[in-house]
Design a protein around this motif. Structure first.
Motif, mmCIF file in Angstrom:
data_model
loop_
_atom_site.group_PDB
_atom_site.id
_atom_site.type_symbol
_atom_site.label_atom_id
_atom_site.label_comp_id
_atom_site.label_asym_id
_atom_site.label_seq_id
_atom_site.Cartn_x
_atom_site.Cartn_y
_atom_site.Cartn_z
ATOM 1 N N LYS A 1 -38.241 -84.718 24.249
ATOM 2 C CA LYS A 1 -39.656 -84.364 24.321
ATOM 3 C C LYS A 1 -40.286 -84.503 22.935
ATOM 4 C CE LYS A 1 -38.568 -81.161 28.002
ATOM 5 N NZ LYS A 1 -38.437 -79.770 28.392
ATOM 6 N N ASP B 1 -46.482 -84.763 20.951
ATOM 7 C CA ASP B 1 -47.726 -85.221 21.581
ATOM 8 C C ASP B 1 -47.674 -85.177 23.106
ATOM 9 O OD1 ASP B 1 -46.076 -87.349 22.210
ATOM 10 O OD2 ASP B 1 -47.334 -88.878 21.285
ATOM 11 N N GLY B 2 -46.563 -84.696 23.673
ATOM 12 C CA GLY B 2 -46.439 -84.591 25.117
ATOM 13 C C GLY B 2 -45.681 -85.741 25.764
ATOM 14 N N ALA B 3 -45.332 -86.776 24.997
ATOM 15 C CA ALA B 3 -44.564 -87.901 25.547
ATOM 16 C C ALA B 3 -43.136 -87.439 25.848
ATOM 17 C CB ALA B 3 -44.549 -89.061 24.574
ATOM 18 N N ALA C 1 -47.839 -89.714 26.681
ATOM 19 C CA ALA C 1 -48.558 -88.456 26.556
ATOM 20 C C ALA C 1 -49.860 -88.508 27.339
ATOM 21 C CB ALA C 1 -48.841 -88.160 25.079
#
Length: 61
Positions: free
Chosen positions: A31, A34-36, A60
């Motif tokens: 993980k 940035d959320g990717a 992301a």
């Protein structure tokens, strides 16, 4: 593939072994802030059959 991902991104945040029906799965998730997400999934369905590897990248939001 997994050793290269670990070399590039460090140890995965989660590393799960699961059994779904006749298949054994191992799912490692990397993980990012940035959320990717990158997931490495290996499936072994029968001892005489080779593994199937899947690498998934989720951008992301």
């Amino acid at each position: 593939m997994m050793p290269k991902l670990v070399e590039l991104y460090g140890k995965p945040e989660s590393n799960v072994n699961a059994k779904e029906g006749p298949e054994n799965k191992r799912i490692a998730s990397f993980k990012f802030a940035d959320g990717a997400l990158i997931q490495h999934i290996s499936n072994i369905s029968k001892p005489a059959r080779p593994c199937t590897y899947t690498v998934v990248y989720k951008k992301a939001p």
